[in-house]
Enzyme design. Structure first.
Site, PDB file in Angstrom:
ATOM      1  N   ASP A 405       0.927  -1.214  -0.038  1.00 42.19           N
ATOM      2  CA  ASP A 405       0.104  -0.021   0.071  1.00 42.19           C
ATOM      3  C   ASP A 405       0.924   1.239  -0.057  1.00 42.19           C
ATOM      4  O   ASP A 405       2.031   1.406   0.325  1.00 42.19           O
ATOM      5  CB  ASP A 405      -0.907   0.017   1.269  1.00 42.19           C
ATOM      6  CG  ASP A 405      -2.174   0.937   1.268  1.00 42.19           C
ATOM      7  OD1 ASP A 405      -2.257   1.455  -0.126  1.00 42.19           O
ATOM      8  OD2 ASP A 405      -2.780   0.983   2.232  1.00 42.19           O
ATOM      9  N   GLU A 408       2.579   4.835  -4.015  1.00 44.19           N
ATOM     10  CA  GLU A 408       2.565   5.905  -5.185  1.00 44.19           C
ATOM     11  C   GLU A 408       3.816   6.480  -5.637  1.00 44.19           C
ATOM     12  O   GLU A 408       4.084   6.701  -6.766  1.00 44.19           O
ATOM     13  CB  GLU A 408       1.297   6.879  -5.092  1.00 44.19           C
ATOM     14  CG  GLU A 408       0.247   6.272  -5.209  1.00 44.19           C
ATOM     15  CD  GLU A 408      -0.277   5.132  -4.002  1.00 44.19           C
ATOM     16  OE1 GLU A 408      -1.190   4.558  -4.165  1.00 44.19           O
ATOM     17  OE2 GLU A 408       0.216   5.587  -2.895  1.00 44.19           O
ATOM     18  N   ASP A 483      -9.003   3.848  -2.063  1.00 48.33           N
ATOM     19  CA  ASP A 483      -9.615   4.432  -1.174  1.00 48.33           C
ATOM     20  C   ASP A 483     -11.147   4.854  -1.344  1.00 48.33           C
ATOM     21  O   ASP A 483     -11.117   6.343  -1.563  1.00 48.33           O
ATOM     22  CB  ASP A 483      -8.901   5.476  -0.155  1.00 48.33           C
ATOM     23  CG  ASP A 483      -7.757   4.848   0.450  1.00 48.33           C
ATOM     24  OD1 ASP A 483      -7.637   3.614   0.635  1.00 48.33           O
ATOM     25  OD2 ASP A 483      -6.757   5.288   0.956  1.00 48.33           O
TER      26      ASP A 483
END
Length: 800
Positions: A405, A408, A483
């Site tokens: 997670d 990015e 999300d």
């Protein structure tokens, strides 16, 4: 009208006339008087690469997206020259290159223009960073539609939209908000019945304009790097998606448990809370295969550590969970806490594995642990080190899978939400800044994770999940849509985003069922589960801030509905497993948008709701509150209502009743759908019989069923069972032929066939050309037959 003889227009530079042409086998070079070189490479008759250099110089030819195992080869390549153009002919298309402007035009063999440059290639020098902003504009044909582009949270047809690819941590994003977590610069154009694809292989920030600024123009551009794109001709969408998937790769088969139902929350801790959750699943007889541990299992959010207060003996806990049928999935983030007492930090520091800023200091940013440094996953040595960090987790503690997670990479408390643009990266020996490496950072992290997990769960198969992705990441990892929010709008978005991801070559995908942010009510949760069980990756995940989001959190009625549909997921596992096989071997998306299924029908070009699950099951989720049913579009062909077996004719809209415990599901006529008995987890039971739901069709239909050991790599040695069933229906008879491949022996010896829609009562049964007395069959009532699994030919006839 702008001509390319004007070398500069509004700051843009353009190629001028061609002064040289050369050919090197599959590569054709066209050089202009002002130093532009167009390299056209023929990969296949229908796949052509276009690269443009300025100042005569190409950059090193390197791509993270292209699969090294991608198959290439062509049967025909001819080049002709006349006064105005070069004509390149393959077995599938013709490419014209204009001598004065370097513009290109691609046509099919019938002369239909498929893709044509408008201004074509042009560029603008970037004085701030160096290099060029590279641009391409194409003529958009009348009525042309556009699809693909990954996880865009907008209507499936992108016509009139402008989108951007810059991997972004976008918490609680809204409809039409862009960019999101994925950067997949690939689109499909559809016009006049012909489909083509364009893959812009450039990892800088890229933008696409689908007739947004100018109605008759489609354009794409990048903040740096090369104008380097692949043109893929269909003419059907299936061919485009297949060729793109071949180009960028597909995953290997996952363990079957990865296709089961998974439960997650931020966060399940301490250990007794995890045990309470898993016990409740078993007590309530709700199937579930995996439980997830978010960041709170860690010691102060330090990756590769455990909070011993909450989890005093993780090895024992994981083992006990496994005994009860639960696989344990743990979260790992990229940010490594700045802490001299932390062994992972010290190893990375000593080996110079962290990213650095342009002037030398380590790149530093705040994430969950506080101040963190970030490994440079574009460095092969760093990936190798990172893979080794999983050894203890997978080998000694018994962790089953890993979830990456925040990759990015997400950075808190800065306006950009990510690393500074001057951050330096190795980029596998092609040093660059974060401007180039940002979009592939998460991809390279999960690549390293995949390598480590695969090495240390061996001889089992790996299962890895990522949030951030670039084109080609599907080779390493499953993913989800990030999300989201517990709203009906996000239920609609989940449906559209998964369809779009599958069209973009990335099928192992799902959403956070029920919504990550905020709290659903029972109705929304039930409707989302009904959608989610038809997504390849099926996981409930929530922030936990607003209440519980387990299947039993909304009262008995909702619990019963959720159980019903999760059980359906487990019954359909052999069908879903076969879908995955066809995705890996035949590049077939696991979820088919209706436009993919039938591009000839213009009704499908703007449909967002309905989709085909695999090849044979039509699903239409309920996406509004208080609905007792809905109007939906039934595509071409004949179908059966999954619940009632009522036949339905396609090619038109239909009102379908669907109270809260129902979902509109239809099965294609002629399909043979395999089912397992309901299990609480994969391999809980021995499968002693395979149920085949057989749907009558007048005519012929083929269905495949793929089976293997559900884990491990014996299937790569031929130990699989691929059964191809050919059904042929006539007015008074039905024939099923079975063709088998592979050496895997299934547990079951018998097959139970349940016939739907037979227009006759069964009178005689011929099995492998021998008549079988109906009294000798174990069951012949309600159109159910039980036979040996190794038959070759079944022929049933009706009474005259």
């Amino acid at each position: 009208m702008i001509t390319n003889t004007e070398l500069e227009y509004k700051g843009n530079l353009y190629p001028n006339q061609i002064v040289q042409f050369t050919q090197d086998t599959d590569k054709l070079y066209f050089t202009t008087n002002n130093g532009v070189v167009l390299q056209i490479t023929i990969l296949r008759g229908s796949v052509i690469r276009f690269r443009y250099a300025t100042n005569y110089n190409f950059e090193p030819d390197f791509s993270y997206a292209i699969d090294p195992k991608s198959t290439i080869g062509y049967s025909k390549l001819e080049v002709e020259e006349n006064d105005t153009e070069y004509i390149i002919s393959t077995a599938r298309v013709s490419v014209l290159v204009d001598k004065k402007t370097l513009r290109t035009q691609i046509s099919d063999l019938s002369g239909n223009i498929i893709c044509e440059d408008e201004l074509g290639f042009h560029w603008e020098e970037n004085y701030e960073y160096g290099g060029n902003t590279v641009k391409m504009s194409k003529i958009a044909q009348a009525g042309e539609c556009f699809y693909g582009m990954g996880d865009k949270a907008m209507h499936s047809n992108l016509k009139g939209k402008r989108v951007e690819n810059w991997v972004t941590d976008q918490f609680a994003y809204g409809k039409d908000q862009d960019p999101l977590y994925k950067a997949i610069p690939f689109y499909i154009g559809l016009s006049k019945g012909n489909a083509y694809g364009v893959f812009f292989d450039n990892s800088f920030k890229t933008s696409f304009d689908f007739s947004h600024e100018r109605r008759n123009v489609t354009s794409f551009w990048a903040d740096g790097g090369e104008m380097n794109y692949y043109f893929i001709f269909g003419p059907d969408m299936a061919g485009v998606v297949s060729s793109y998937s071949s180009l960028t790769g597909t995953p290997e088969m996952p363990p079957m448990w990865a296709l089961g139902f998974h439960q997650s929350k931020w966060s399940y801790y301490p250990e007794n809370n995890v045990k309470e959750i898993t016990k409740q699943f078993r007590d309530l007889r709700i199937p579930c295969d995996a439980i997830y541990l978010d960041i709170d299992y860690m010691d102060g959010f330090r990756c590769f550590t455990w909070d011993k207060n909450h989890f005093p003996d993780p090895k024992r806990m994981i083992s006990e969970l496994e005994e009860d049928g639960f696989k344990t999935v743990i979260m790992i983030d990229p940010g490594i806490k700045v802490d001299r007492d932390y062994w992972v930090y010290n190893e990375a520091l000593e080996n110079d594995y962290f990213c650095k800023r342009g002037d030398g200091p380590l790149m530093q940013g705040k994430v969950w642990p506080g101040e963190c440094n970030f490994p440079d996953f574009t460095n092969p040595a760093v990936r190798e080190w990172w893979a080794e960090l999983y050894k203890e987790f997978m080998t000694e503690l018994g962790v089953h899978a890993v979830w990456n997670d925040m990759n990015e990479p997400a950075v808190m408390e800065v306006p950009t939400k990510t690393a500074p643009l001057d951050t330096r990266h190795n980029y596998d020996g092609h040093p660059c800044t974060h401007r180039k490496a940002h979009n592939i950072y998460g991809m390279q992290m999960v690549r390293a994770t995949f390598d480590g997990v695969k090495k240390y769960v061996y001889p089992k198969r790996p299962f890895v999940i990522t949030r951030a992705a670039f084109a080609g990441t599907q080779r390493y990892s499953s993913t989800w849509t990030g999300d989201n929010v517990a709203t009906w709008e996000h239920l609609w978005l989940a449906n559209v985003q998964v369809q779009r991801m599958c069209l973009s070559g990335y099928s192992f995908v799902g959403s956070d069922i029920g919504g990550f942010a905020e709290q659903p009510d029972g109705e929304l949760f039930a409707r989302w589960v009904q959608l989610g069980i038809f997504h390849p990756f099926c996981r409930v995940h929530s922030s936990g801030d607003h209440g519980d989001q387990e299947p039993w959190s909304f009262g008995t009625e909702i619990t019963d509905i959720v159980r019903k549909f999760i059980e359906l997921r487990y019954q359909l596992l052999p069908y879903l497993y076969t879908m995955f096989y066809k995705y890996t071997k035949e590049n077939m998306p696991m979820i088919q948008a209706l436009v993919y299924y039938d591009q000839e029908d213009t009704q499908t070009h703007f449909r967002t709701d309905e989709f085909i699950f695999g090849e044979k099951i039509l699903v239409c989720p309920i996406q509004e509150p208080n609905a007792q049913g809905r109007r939906m579009y039934i595509p071409k062909g004949n179908w059966y209502d999954f619940w009632t077996s009522e036949p339905v004719e396609g090619g038109k809209e239909k009102w379908v009743a669907a109270e809260l415990d129902m979902l509109p599901i239809f099965v294609k006529a002629g399909a043979i759908i395999p089912k397992y008995p309901v299990q609480q987890y994969v391999e809980e039971k021995d499968i002693d019989e395979l149920l085949l739901e057989v749907y009558y069709k007048k005519g012929t239909e083929s269905s495949e069923i793929y089976e293997d050991a559900n884990n491990g790599y014996d299937y790569k040695k031929g130990r699989y069972a691929l059964s191809n069933y050919k059904l042929t229906g006539k007015e008074k008879s039905l024939t099923i032929q079975l063709f088998k491949d592979g050496s895997f022996e299934t547990q079951y010896d018998t097959i139970r066939l349940n016939f739907h829609g037979l227009p006759f009562a069964i009178d005689t049964v011929m099995l492998d050309n021998e008549e079988v007395s109906l009294r000798n069959l174990s069951e012949i009532q309600d159109n159910i037959l039980q036979i040996d699994k190794d038959f070759s030919l079944l022929h049933i006839t009706g009474k005259e």
